[in-house]
Design a protein around this motif. Structure first.
Motif, short mmCIF file in Angstrom:
data_model
loop_
_atom_site.label_atom_id
_atom_site.label_comp_id
_atom_site.label_asym_id
_atom_site.label_seq_id
_atom_site.Cartn_x
_atom_site.Cartn_y
_atom_site.Cartn_z
N GLN A 83 0.81 -1.21 0.00
CA GLN A 83 0.00 0.00 0.00
C GLN A 83 0.85 1.26 0.00
O GLN A 83 0.56 2.23 -0.71
N VAL A 341 -8.33 -2.02 -4.84
CA VAL A 341 -8.90 -1.27 -3.72
C VAL A 341 -7.85 -0.34 -3.11
O VAL A 341 -8.14 0.79 -2.74
N GLN A 344 -7.59 2.68 -5.25
CA GLN A 344 -8.74 3.57 -5.07
C GLN A 344 -8.64 4.35 -3.77
O GLN A 344 -8.93 5.54 -3.72
N HIS A 345 -8.20 3.68 -2.71
CA HIS A 345 -8.04 4.39 -1.44
C HIS A 345 -6.97 5.47 -1.55
O HIS A 345 -7.14 6.58 -1.02
N ASP A 348 -8.50 8.34 -3.48
CA ASP A 348 -9.47 9.09 -2.67
C ASP A 348 -8.78 9.95 -1.60
O ASP A 348 -9.13 11.11 -1.39
N ASP A 349 -7.80 9.35 -0.92
CA ASP A 349 -7.11 10.07 0.14
C ASP A 349 -6.32 11.26 -0.40
O ASP A 349 -6.29 12.33 0.19
N SER A 354 -14.13 10.89 -2.24
CA SER A 354 -14.67 9.55 -2.04
C SER A 354 -16.10 9.50 -2.53
O SER A 354 -16.86 10.45 -2.39
N GLU A 363 -16.46 -3.88 3.08
CA GLU A 363 -15.62 -3.72 1.91
C GLU A 363 -14.96 -5.04 1.50
O GLU A 363 -14.46 -5.79 2.33
#
Length: 411
Positions: A83, A341, A344-345, A348-349, A354, A363
């Motif tokens: 991540q 995912v 996408q996080h 968004d962050d 979001s 989720e």
């Protein structure tokens, strides 16, 4: 470092030419760009095997061999395993594109937005014009160095994919935000190969309202100009991420059919990311195509909101067939290689953006049975075969419908 074995041990049917090319293999990792830890062969392993009888396998092989398979939205982009690597990885232009994975997918025509990395580069002010040009240019350069995929500019180019055992990539943009208020930029993008463009992403822009906006006043005066210009050029209009009123305005304003390349039915899953019956029916009435999305945590089903699987995705497909007719439905899985995912996080962050999903749910890290582009289209085809869809109907859904409409749009 990303490596692909010379001989794949997978049991998948390879229907495309693949010569072993690795993304940017003409450069030296560590010298010309920073290498990151990326997923290896496990990205091809199916999360759920769909077993067919021998007679059903023959139907499957026939479809892959003879009928056009069109993904209205998928990505060759490979997302890092860790991540914390995602943002640094995306900040460099040299992000890996998985040609082998696409060669194994069976896809003939791929709507690809190439903006996966650049999404993380941008600030809250949105996509920058120069960033888009750089991202397109560097990806085109890499594509030129290999023989599995090629950039399609017109309808004829799309028809060559099956014949030459290659993949026709139709360059797309998720949204038209980078136009700002300059309609002539549409022409520039067309000149750079863009053949499909969304009107908005999730937030409002100078053209109209995105799907997360509380107040949707519809298509703006500038938006009408852009729709007109896209029609004149022969560029596919996508309303996947538009608000309802903006979607309806675009459908009415466009002289050509409009695409919803990757979405689902709000009746099945109450989320702004899904489309209302009114929008779906209006799109079909104008001759448009609706691609069923399989991105994690999107096309869920209220019947079982805590398990995102191929079953919930195909529930949207069957609803759409009943609502608008089989001639207006297609597939737009919107899948990635690696941690979709996680990407996408990070997106968004970074952008403080979001989506509002409406109903609550647990989720899912991926969609069971539709984890990546290698398996998604093939498993959706197998699912339809197993559920006794007629071969003529499957042919329409997997590409026939899209090709029919694209023939009238692309010059």
């Amino acid at each position: 470092m990303y490596k692909t074995p010379q001989k794949s041990k997978l049991k998948s049917i390879i229907v495309k030419n693949f010569d072993g090319y690795l993304s940017f293999q003409y450069l030296i990792p560590g010298k010309h760009y920073k290498p990151f830890q990326l997923p290896q062969l496990e990205k091809y392993r199916q999360t759920e095997e769909i077993k067919l009888r021998e007679d059903q396998e023959r139907i499957f092989e026939t479809l892959l061999k003879y009928y056009p398979i069109v993904s209205l939205r998928d990505h060759g982009f490979v997302v890092p395993k860790n991540q914390e690597d995602i943002i640094p990885y995306c900040r460099q232009l040299h992000t890996v594109y998985d040609y082998e994975g696409l060669a194994l997918s069976g896809i003939d025509v791929l709507f690809e937005n190439f903006m996966d990395g650049i999404s993380i580069l941008t600030s809250t002010n949105g996509l920058k014009w120069d960033d888009v040009i750089l991202t397109l240019g560097i990806r085109y350069c890499d594509i030129t160095k290999q023989n599995t995929a090629y950039i399609a500019k017109n309808y004829h180019d799309l028809t060559e994919a099956k014949k030459t055992k290659r993949i026709a990539i139709l360059p797309a943009l998720e949204a038209a935000s980078i136009l700002e208020n300059e309609v002539d930029r549409v022409d520039v993008l067309y000149g750079l190969g863009i053949r499909c463009m969304g009107i908005t992403y999730n937030e409002a822009n100078t053209l109209g309202a995105g799907l997360i906006e509380k107040n949707d006043s519809g298509l703006t005066k500038f938006g009408y100009k852009v729709v007109e210009r896209m029609n004149l050029l022969g560029m596919v209009i996508d309303i996947s991420h538009c608000g309802d009123q903006t979607s309806l305005d675009v459908i009415e304003a466009s002289r050509a059919p409009v695409f919803i390349t990757h979405a689902g039915a709000r009746t099945i899953w109450n989320s702004p990311r899904m489309k209302s019956d009114e929008v779906l029916k209006a799109c079909a009435a104008k001759g448009g195509i609706i691609g069923v999305c399989a991105a994690p945590n999107t096309t869920l089903s209220s019947k079982n909101p805590n398990e995102h699987s191929i079953e919930s995705v195909m529930e949207h497909l069957e609803y759409l067939i009943d609502l608008v007719g089989i001639d207006h439905v297609g597939l737009g899985p919107d899948t990635f290689f690696g941690d979709h995912v996680g990407l996408q996080h990070a997106f968004d962050d970074m952008l403080s953006l979001s989506e509002s999903h409406g109903e609550s749910f647990e989720e899912s890290p991926y969609v069971k049975g539709l984890e990546n582009p290698t398996e998604a289209m093939k498993n959706m085809i197998k699912w339809m075969i197993k559920h006794d869809y007629k071969i003529q109907d499957i042919q329409k859904i997997i590409g026939g419908n899209a090709m029919r409409v694209l023939r009238g749009i692309l010059n």
